[in-house]
Motif scaffolding. Sequence first.
Motif, mmCIF file in Angstrom:
data_model
loop_
_atom_site.group_PDB
_atom_site.id
_atom_site.type_symbol
_atom_site.label_atom_id
_atom_site.label_comp_id
_atom_site.label_asym_id
_atom_site.label_seq_id
_atom_site.Cartn_x
_atom_site.Cartn_y
_atom_site.Cartn_z
ATOM 1 N N PHE A 202 14.637 10.608 8.323
ATOM 2 C CA PHE A 202 13.262 10.944 8.773
ATOM 3 C C PHE A 202 12.539 9.850 9.342
ATOM 4 O O PHE A 202 11.232 10.045 9.576
ATOM 5 C CB PHE A 202 12.428 11.185 7.361
ATOM 6 N N THR A 203 13.219 9.145 10.340
ATOM 7 C CA THR A 203 12.605 8.058 10.953
ATOM 8 C C THR A 203 12.987 8.178 12.504
ATOM 9 O O THR A 203 14.404 8.580 12.558
ATOM 10 C CB THR A 203 12.931 6.624 10.463
ATOM 11 N N GLU A 258 13.951 -6.232 -2.751
ATOM 12 C CA GLU A 258 13.025 -5.386 -1.740
ATOM 13 C C GLU A 258 11.575 -5.410 -2.282
ATOM 14 O O GLU A 258 11.274 -4.628 -3.260
ATOM 15 C CB GLU A 258 13.708 -4.119 -1.326
ATOM 16 N N VAL A 259 10.651 -6.044 -1.549
ATOM 17 C CA VAL A 259 9.365 -6.141 -2.098
ATOM 18 C C VAL A 259 8.525 -5.190 -1.242
ATOM 19 O O VAL A 259 7.358 -4.778 -1.894
ATOM 20 C CB VAL A 259 8.861 -7.575 -2.354
ATOM 21 N N GLY A 260 8.752 -4.939 0.041
ATOM 22 C CA GLY A 260 8.473 -3.996 0.650
ATOM 23 C C GLY A 260 9.165 -3.356 1.871
ATOM 24 O O GLY A 260 10.239 -3.838 1.763
ATOM 25 N N ASN A 261 8.518 -2.177 2.368
ATOM 26 C CA ASN A 261 9.424 -1.494 3.403
ATOM 27 C C ASN A 261 8.356 -0.883 4.492
ATOM 28 O O ASN A 261 7.268 -0.524 4.079
ATOM 29 C CB ASN A 261 10.527 -0.438 2.847
ATOM 30 N N ILE A 262 8.977 -0.585 5.610
ATOM 31 C CA ILE A 262 7.990 -0.072 6.561
ATOM 32 C C ILE A 262 8.979 0.865 7.444
ATOM 33 O O ILE A 262 10.238 0.553 7.644
ATOM 34 C CB ILE A 262 7.529 -1.047 7.419
ATOM 35 N N PHE A 263 8.361 1.885 7.675
ATOM 36 C CA PHE A 263 9.234 3.004 8.250
ATOM 37 C C PHE A 263 8.568 3.735 9.523
ATOM 38 O O PHE A 263 7.242 4.363 9.495
ATOM 39 C CB PHE A 263 8.998 4.557 7.362
ATOM 40 N N PRO A 264 9.247 3.604 10.702
ATOM 41 C CA PRO A 264 8.569 4.243 11.980
ATOM 42 C C PRO A 264 8.904 5.684 11.715
ATOM 43 O O PRO A 264 10.041 6.175 12.184
ATOM 44 C CB PRO A 264 9.323 3.746 12.752
#
Lengths: 414, 414
Positions: A202-203, A258-264
Amino acid sequence: MILSNFFIKTQKNISSEDISYNAKLLEKAGFIYKNSSGIYTFFPLGWIVIQNIIKIIREEMSNIGALEMMMPALVSKQIWQTSGRWDVEIGYEVKSKDKADADFVLGWTHEEVISEIFSHFINSYKDLPLAMYQIQTKFRNEPRAKSGLLRGKEFIMKDLYSFHSSEDDLFAYYNQVALAYQKIFKRCGLNSIYTLASGGAFTIANTHEFQVICGAGEDEILVCSSCGYAENKEISNLKPGDKCLKCDGIIKLEKSIEVGNIFPLGEKYARDFNLKFKDKNGNENYVIMGSYGIGVGRLMGTIVELFNDEHGIIWPKEIAPALVYLIDIDKKIEAKELYNYLQNKGISVIYDDRDLSIGEKLQDADLIGLPYRLILSPKNKDLIEVKLRKDNKIKQLSKEEVINLIVKNNENIK
Amino acid sequence: MILSNFFIKTQKNISSEDISYNAKLLEKAGFIYKNSSGIYTFFPLGWIVIQNIIKIIREEMSNIGALEMMMPALVSKQIWQTSGRWDVEIGYEVKSKDKADADFVLGWTHEEVISEIFSHFINSYKDLPLAMYQIQTKFRNEPRAKSGLLRGKEFIMKDLYSFHSSEDDLFAYYNQVALAYQKIFKRCGLNSIYTLASGGAFTIANTHEFQVICGAGEDEILVCSSCGYAENKEISNLKPGDKCLKCDGIIKLEKSIEVGNIFPLGEKYARDFNLKFKDKNGNENYVIMGSYGIGVGRLMGTIVELFNDEHGIIWPKEIAPALVYLIDIDKKIEAKELYNYLQNKGISVIYDDRDLSIGEKLQDADLIGLPYRLILSPKNKDLIEVKLRKDNKIKQLSKEEVINLIVKNNENIK
């Protein structure tokens, strides 16, 4: 906080089946209570830590122009069918007592919900860009929830969604969010590693994770010891001992959280929910989206995994439930005066006036782990005994020196 | 807030099936979005109102020594079976995808959860009294959720629980909570009526409700027009036209909205969960409990039902999303300066710098309903046009007089 009017119950023995250190230590120190596997209550002390983390997140979200809103946790079956995520196993289903079938899933992420909403409100390029976040309790069906706050069935998340008219604009904002995230983790005392990760279906490109090196982590990353370039092992062709392509450093394999994640995300959800805008020429295009998450409770758990010793927790200053743990040997009026004096200076204090032995109070002070422990004792005359929790060093200081030490963060005093 | 950097989308037409005025008006003014029946999203403007209400609640809870904590929404089947409430119809069940049976109910109240928790932490009379609250999203299976924020499937509640060693101590605190509740509602602009209500199976005496007279309400109360003594119609023997027994007033029947309720629970849940304490003589007794609720979203809905006119909402000052709505006719530098000046004085401002006609901005100002509308116009020279939203009176004032008006709440100026 004056403990005779507060609720703190530290525990000598806890019967937790959790294998994780963060759960054991937070339960022992009275920050959380385990209701059942992967489900926790935050006691007042723990809830202050969560609020401190949320305050940092709100400030840094505001700095990148993101606005706070609140979406529902009950997500209708229909919109999850639209995106094709109704049958994902980690979603809990919600049903009425008298029905066999579920009407809702409990939201564990909100791409569908926010896309449906803004399909009614975004019409033109003038409505873009837009960035909206929420800080919300989320739910995930985790059969093996044994890692305390690192992986729960119910957990607090900050999820941010951004809307753009072009991929360039998305990636410009994506980089801004990445910087904001690193600031957030730094203010929480953590050194986060920006890590290339799997794109997934989905990215439109690889995603990125913010990993914190920690033996208790479930992830593995390949990271350069020199420049910090990192890739998640799941997608990496690197091997431990390799030379890093970005510098002369050597690649190491590390366990991490994993403390954070970012998705294009691109157009995936915009297509599902017909989220379109008219550009300057009047042509209709799909809105380009990004999504960005931080696990608030997981962040708290990670901090405890990393910052502790055999006596208890060692909270970083900005998220500690208070700065000072105050104990008086003689229970005299001076302690209350010092409490008021420090509080008026903006220094948060836990004053332990409980009917306990000094030994028990010292033990609780170390277990709870505030940055500074102050002891008022007749033998010290006008000086105050100060212990820095992070290195357990003890000094005798005047009241003014104590203020100076704490407010100015000048820990090398004398 | 500067609107070009904020998200506000007022609507001309809304297609809501809701019969309630609060939902229509809040949707039209861009405070909320209806995801599905009884399920709403709070947009940034609406979320600020919720945060303002929460701030008032936290302050008044702190004033009566209550501590904030957070319990889970996922409540295990087992503990609801223990209390006999598993089969209550209003509880949504939560199940895994691969299972037919539910493991959890979504909490709509937390007597069971908190009793189970504190059965591990309350041991002695020294641990009592104790008062703990949470501000949490709760869930209720409402087949007919058509009243907007007044009755939702998902809603924000403040729930407080108190623990005592005697009934006397419970009722002393019960009265303190009642006073705190009336303060909270007053600060929200509401005149609440302390109303005798049904006891029910799980309390040791009648309960009390806080009712606000409103035609949209689902409750009916019999209330004295002179002293305000009130009883819920469900339990009352009073009739309209009766003479009040407490004074010389006459009893009237009114429709009303219940914004809060308080319950003297007694030992019911303590018995279910073996919540005992040792008294001074070493004897074991069951803890005496009370519980106390305020519907945060419902409070917001009630305010909108009561305070509006044909142009829109009229927010009470303390919970308005901002105090001032600023419009400039000429879009000159002065507006930005005035914005900064007011914000620095602690006066919150929405500055409408959008590319819209003045007519549209004036319409939105009335619809959104902040207490003061300021207009900067060349024709006024150095004076500022001020409109008080509550009576729509317009005055021309100097900057100093504007500050005076807003900060000192001196609305009779000149």
